[in-house]
Design an enzyme around this catalytic site. Structure first.
Site, mmCIF file in Angstrom:
data_model
loop_
_atom_site.group_PDB
_atom_site.id
_atom_site.type_symbol
_atom_site.label_atom_id
_atom_site.label_comp_id
_atom_site.label_asym_id
_atom_site.label_seq_id
_atom_site.Cartn_x
_atom_site.Cartn_y
_atom_site.Cartn_z
ATOM 1 N N ARG A 153 24.998 24.688 40.186
ATOM 2 C CA ARG A 153 25.857 25.294 39.165
ATOM 3 C C ARG A 153 26.080 24.348 37.986
ATOM 4 O O ARG A 153 26.226 24.779 36.840
ATOM 5 C CB ARG A 153 27.211 25.664 39.785
ATOM 6 C CG ARG A 153 27.114 26.841 40.740
ATOM 7 C CD ARG A 153 28.493 27.210 41.220
ATOM 8 N NE ARG A 153 28.468 28.286 42.197
ATOM 9 C CZ ARG A 153 29.559 28.803 42.747
ATOM 10 N NH1 ARG A 153 30.745 28.351 42.409
ATOM 11 N NH2 ARG A 153 29.474 29.771 43.627
ATOM 12 N N ASP A 170 43.613 35.138 37.018
ATOM 13 C CA ASP A 170 42.605 34.296 37.657
ATOM 14 C C ASP A 170 42.664 32.936 36.966
ATOM 15 O O ASP A 170 43.182 32.821 35.845
ATOM 16 C CB ASP A 170 41.204 34.913 37.494
ATOM 17 C CG ASP A 170 40.236 34.441 38.572
ATOM 18 O OD1 ASP A 170 39.962 35.197 39.515
ATOM 19 O OD2 ASP A 170 39.754 33.282 38.475
HETATM 20 C C1 LIG Z 1 36.058 35.801 45.728
HETATM 21 S S1 LIG Z 1 37.012 36.161 44.301
HETATM 22 C C2 LIG Z 1 38.074 37.456 44.916
HETATM 23 C C3 LIG Z 1 38.238 38.585 43.919
HETATM 24 C C4 LIG Z 1 39.064 39.771 44.403
HETATM 25 N N1 LIG Z 1 40.423 39.393 44.708
HETATM 26 C C5 LIG Z 1 38.416 40.425 45.598
HETATM 27 O O1 LIG Z 1 38.937 40.318 46.711
HETATM 28 O O2 LIG Z 1 37.374 41.066 45.428
HETATM 29 C C6 LIG Z 1 38.116 34.746 44.271
HETATM 30 C C7 LIG Z 1 38.735 34.501 42.900
HETATM 31 O O3 LIG Z 1 39.778 33.533 43.045
HETATM 32 C C8 LIG Z 1 39.809 32.747 41.878
HETATM 33 N N2 LIG Z 1 40.514 31.482 42.149
HETATM 34 C C9 LIG Z 1 40.083 30.407 42.852
HETATM 35 N N3 LIG Z 1 41.012 29.447 42.852
HETATM 36 C C10 LIG Z 1 42.063 29.919 42.146
HETATM 37 C C11 LIG Z 1 43.334 29.385 41.797
HETATM 38 N N4 LIG Z 1 43.709 28.159 42.175
HETATM 39 N N5 LIG Z 1 44.166 30.152 41.067
HETATM 40 C C12 LIG Z 1 43.791 31.398 40.664
HETATM 41 N N6 LIG Z 1 42.605 31.959 40.958
HETATM 42 C C13 LIG Z 1 41.751 31.224 41.694
HETATM 43 C C14 LIG Z 1 38.341 32.561 41.529
HETATM 44 O O4 LIG Z 1 38.152 32.220 40.177
HETATM 45 C C15 LIG Z 1 37.747 33.924 41.903
HETATM 46 O O5 LIG Z 1 37.617 34.757 40.781
#
Ligand SMILES: C[S@@+](CC[C@H](N)C(=O)[O-])C[C@H]1O[C@@H](n2cnc3c(N)ncnc32)[C@H](O)[C@@H]1O
Length: 274
Positions: A39, A145
């Site tokens: 990445r 996010d």
């Molecule tokens: C796998 S996706 C899940 C998306 C959605 N909630 C779903 O279940 O389909 C995880 C998301 O969490 C976000 N994320 C990771 N660490 C985070 C943090 N400390 N605060 C806010 N968002 C975060 C990532 O950027 C990513 O977009």
């Protein structure tokens, strides 16, 4: 690539994983080294840097690269109406029960790790379907996010490819009702839905947004990236953001078995504050 991955070892790998933890709260294991390298490699080219060590120095020295780094290291996989059982609960149980108790209030929903917005838009469509039967029902979906790139996509309300194809297969009538195909083949969400959606950047490890209290929080498929101690912190932030008896919805492989003090188990993936 193999060369760059090989070099990301020992102290350099430790420094990089520590930067991931500092800026996202994500506890990343060493076995993610190759994924991280893949990445980051394009950034080396863009920044004119020669090695991963140079990139790590660059990150440690200044703030300029930090947001790009955060956007790179997060995993953003998402789907419309992910996990059918959750949506069955939300549409058939939660909404009718909530509305019966709160006919004159705006339902406030937080999609707390919104990624590219499929979850928030699913919530919007589900609420519109409910509003069709209950015209005075009002709702607001806030999506947040830590990753600004996915938030820009979420805000655009424009979808294409995999997630939209899945939605077309599973819910063709919703696509017909709530999306308009554009000249370039992408699909834009109807303003009827987008008028009730708002997206903002937020790190779940920080205090919840001031002055906002939610009836239901979707905290799905994000706790898995945090260690136990940080999960506890994020959960207490969610607890603060929820109204009394507010509901917390988790992802498929998440559970509060180790942290249930603040929440009561209702059914798999579904918890109530208190
Ligand atoms: C796998 S996706 C899940 C998306 C959605 N909630 C779903 O279940 O389909 C995880 C998301 O969490 C976000 N994320 C990771 N660490 C985070 C943090 N400390 N605060 C806010 N968002 C975060 C990532 O950027 C990513 O977009």
């Amino acid at each position: 690539m193999a060369e760059a991955a090989k070099k990301l070892e020992g102290a350099a790998l430790t420094r990089l994983l520590s930067l991931v933890k500092t800026h996202t709260g994500i506890t990343m294991e060493e076995r993610k080294r190759d994924m991280l390298t893949a990445r980051i490699k394009p950034r080396l080219r863009i920044l004119g840097l020669e090695s991963m060590e140079d990139y790590i120095d660059h990150l440690e020295q200044g703030k300029v690269e930090i947001q790009d780094f955060v956007n790179l290291v997060t995993t953003n996989e998402t789907h419309f109406f992910r996990t059918q059982a959750v949506w069955d609960y939300f549409q058939n149980e939660y909404l009718p029960e909530w509305y019966k108790k709160n006919p004159d209030t705006i339902l406030r929903i937080w999609s707390a790790a919104a990624s590219t917005g499929e979850e928030a838009h699913s919530l919007g469509m589900a609420c519109e379907e409910f509003r069709f039967k209950h015209p005075s029902f009002k709702y607001k979906v806030m999506g947040s996010d830590i990753d600004t790139e996915v938030l820009a996509k979420a805000r655009s309300g424009v979808f294409r490819d995999r997630t939209l194809d899945e939605l077309k297969n599973r819910h063709p009538t919703l696509v017909e009702k709530y999306f308009r195909e554009q000249a370039d083949g992408t699909f834009r969400i109807s303003p009827v839905v987008s008028a009730n959606l708002e997206f903002f950047q937020h790190n779940l490890h920080k205090a919840p947004p001031k002055g906002l209290m939610f009836d239901i929080v979707f905290l799905r498929n994000v706790l898995i990236y945090f260690n136990d101690q940080d999960q506890e912190l994020v959960l207490s932030n969610m607890h603060r953001a929820l109204k009394p008896e507010g509901m917390l919805i988790l992802g498929e492989s998440e559970s509060l078995a180790r942290h249930k003090a603040q929440f009561t188990f209702k059914k798999p993936l579904i918890y109530m504050k208190g």
